[in-house]
Design an enzyme around this catalytic site. Structure first.
Site, PDB file in Angstrom:
ATOM      1  N   GLU A  68      17.267  -3.648 -13.208  1.00  0.00           N
ATOM      2  CA  GLU A  68      17.984  -4.500 -14.152  1.00  0.00           C
ATOM      3  C   GLU A  68      18.644  -5.672 -13.432  1.00  0.00           C
ATOM      4  O   GLU A  68      18.597  -6.817 -13.904  1.00  0.00           O
ATOM      5  CB  GLU A  68      19.046  -3.686 -14.904  1.00  0.00           C
ATOM      6  CG  GLU A  68      18.479  -2.614 -15.817  1.00  0.00           C
ATOM      7  CD  GLU A  68      18.333  -1.265 -15.147  1.00  0.00           C
ATOM      8  OE1 GLU A  68      18.349  -0.244 -15.854  1.00  0.00           O
ATOM      9  OE2 GLU A  68      18.198  -1.228 -13.890  1.00  0.00           O
ATOM     10  N   LEU A 220      -4.537  13.113   7.121  1.00  0.00           N
ATOM     11  CA  LEU A 220      -3.625  13.083   5.971  1.00  0.00           C
ATOM     12  C   LEU A 220      -2.798  11.803   5.925  1.00  0.00           C
ATOM     13  O   LEU A 220      -1.626  11.820   5.536  1.00  0.00           O
ATOM     14  CB  LEU A 220      -2.711  14.313   5.959  1.00  0.00           C
ATOM     15  CG  LEU A 220      -3.402  15.680   5.913  1.00  0.00           C
ATOM     16  CD1 LEU A 220      -2.363  16.794   5.905  1.00  0.00           C
ATOM     17  CD2 LEU A 220      -4.322  15.801   4.705  1.00  0.00           C
ATOM     18  N   GLY A 313      -5.700  24.244   1.123  1.00  0.00           N
ATOM     19  CA  GLY A 313      -7.007  24.593   0.577  1.00  0.00           C
ATOM     20  C   GLY A 313      -6.863  25.529  -0.608  1.00  0.00           C
ATOM     21  O   GLY A 313      -5.858  25.534  -1.317  1.00  0.00           O
ATOM     22  N   THR A 316      -3.761  27.970  -0.611  1.00  0.00           N
ATOM     23  CA  THR A 316      -2.508  27.265  -0.894  1.00  0.00           C
ATOM     24  C   THR A 316      -2.452  26.850  -2.359  1.00  0.00           C
ATOM     25  O   THR A 316      -1.403  26.979  -3.012  1.00  0.00           O
ATOM     26  CB  THR A 316      -2.379  26.032   0.015  1.00  0.00           C
ATOM     27  OG1 THR A 316      -2.373  26.456   1.386  1.00  0.00           O
ATOM     28  CG2 THR A 316      -1.109  25.262  -0.273  1.00  0.00           C
TER      29      THR A 316
END
Length: 376
Positions: A68, A220, A313, A316
């Protein structure tokens, strides 16, 4: 606003159109606003020739200033007599800056259109109350479901004291997510993989189990040109602290954070060696020989994490599903089978846990994508 009279239907359609634009704007800083949600705000005025955007704002990187304030600064004097479109109820509490609700009133905005309500008890309903007390017209819940889905991480962390958990899986045409002993097996094509990297860029952390870390030795990270700096923290559920010192995760821990969830009884020497390499070891509670996920997620939320992307995988994924801790499911479907030795996916397009609804679908060449969300 000045100009010709408009019908209620026209006004509602205009509100939806500008709120959709504010939601698109809010995605600009997804994953970059610390504990605050990435909110979008548009200041729109109509001087007789139709509505025009005169101010745009999105929550700044790090969480301050709020959207805002950014939009009002851009609009300047043009905010007086205008309508503000905000994707989350304006804040009502004093922090390092005055409440956004007061700032909108002081700027002379005459109408505020909001999407999602803020569950923070310091804000909930109070932001709109401040606006109404100042004589401002308030319209609530315009594209509220879309806004809630977009900022679900913040809302879930506020309500459930844990991050939003998104489970991502790539599934072959015969319902498999990999092959035993084969490490990483390509299931989808390049376009779908780029979409996964965009999902990573909007997350606070990517999580895998130690089985995936040992078999795949993944990076990752976000590997899209220009977005490399958006790589989130990498988390490994590693009760016994088995993550190899020579793994890609450990070797890059000084550049992109790596955390492991290890049990207190894990080998102290292993934990010390990992910490010396730059890995942060989180002492976690255990239950029936496994990391206690609810408590672990609470710890992550306490560190300011709102969105965790679980990438693998199968064990999990099943553990999170069995614990009822998955809020969003993102499935990528490849066109080819894996065949003998395949690892079965724990769910599929026609096999969803109860309580999930389809949010959207897309195609990426030969691959397809579908996303489900659970209302909270």
């Amino acid at each position: 606003m000045a100009g010709r009279a408009v019908s209620q239907d026209e006004r509602e359609e205009t509100d939806r159109r500008f709120m959709a634009a504010a939601l698109r704007l809010s995605k600009k800083h997804s994953g970059l606003t610390s504990t605050n949600p990435s909110v979008g705000t548009l200041i729109v005025r109509d001087d007789g020739d139709g509505p025009v955007i005169v101010g745009r704002g999105v929550t700044a990187i790090g969480g301050r200033p709020h959207a805002e304030a950014e939009a009002l600064a851009e609009a300047g004097a043009l905010a007086r007599g205008a309508t503000a479109y905000v994707t989350l109820e304006p804040c009502a509490h004093h922090g390092r800056t005055p409440p956004c609700a007061n700032a909108l009133a002081s700027a002379g905005v005459v109408r505020v259109v909001g999407a999602a309500s803020d569950p923070d008890p310091r804000v909930s309903g109070n932001g709109y109350a401040i606006l109404r007390a100042a004589g401002i017209e308030v319209v609530e819940r315009v594209l509220a479901e879309e806004a809630a889905a977009q900022m679900a991480g913040y809302l879930i962390r506020s309500l459930k004291k844990r991050p939003q958990v998104t489970l991502k899986l790539a599934i072959s045409s015969d319902g498999m997510i990999g092959r035993l002993g084969a490490g990483q097996v390509p299931i989808t094509g390049a376009v779908a993989r780029r979409q996964v990297h965009l999902m990573r860029a909007e997350a606070d952390a990517i999580l895998v189990g130690i089985g995936t870390a040992l078999s795949d030795d993944p990076d990752l990270t976000v590997r899209l040109p220009g977005l490399e700096a958006r790589s989130p923290a990498r988390i490994v559920v590693d009760r016994q602290a088995r993550l190899p010192l020579g793994s890609k995760l450990v070797q890059t821990a000084q550049r992109v954070p790596v955390l492991i969830a290890a049990a207190p009884e894990a080998d102290p020497g292993r934990k010390t060696a990992l910490e010396s390499a730059g890995v942060k070891v989180l002492a976690t509670e255990t239950y029936e020989g496994r990391v206690a996920l609810p408590e672990f997620l609470e710890d992550l939320a306490a560190q300011g994490m709102s969105n965790v992307l679980v990438e693998g995988g199968a064990d999990t994924a099943r553990y999170f599903l069995d614990e009822g801790l998955v809020d969003r499911i993102a499935l990528f479907f490849g066109p080819r089978p894996i065949g003998e030795g395949g690892i079965a996916a724990p769910l599929g397009r026609d096999h969803m846990p109860a309580g999930f609804r389809l949010l959207g679908e897309a195609r990426f060449g030969d691959d397809s994508y579908a996303e489900w969300i659970r209302d909270f």
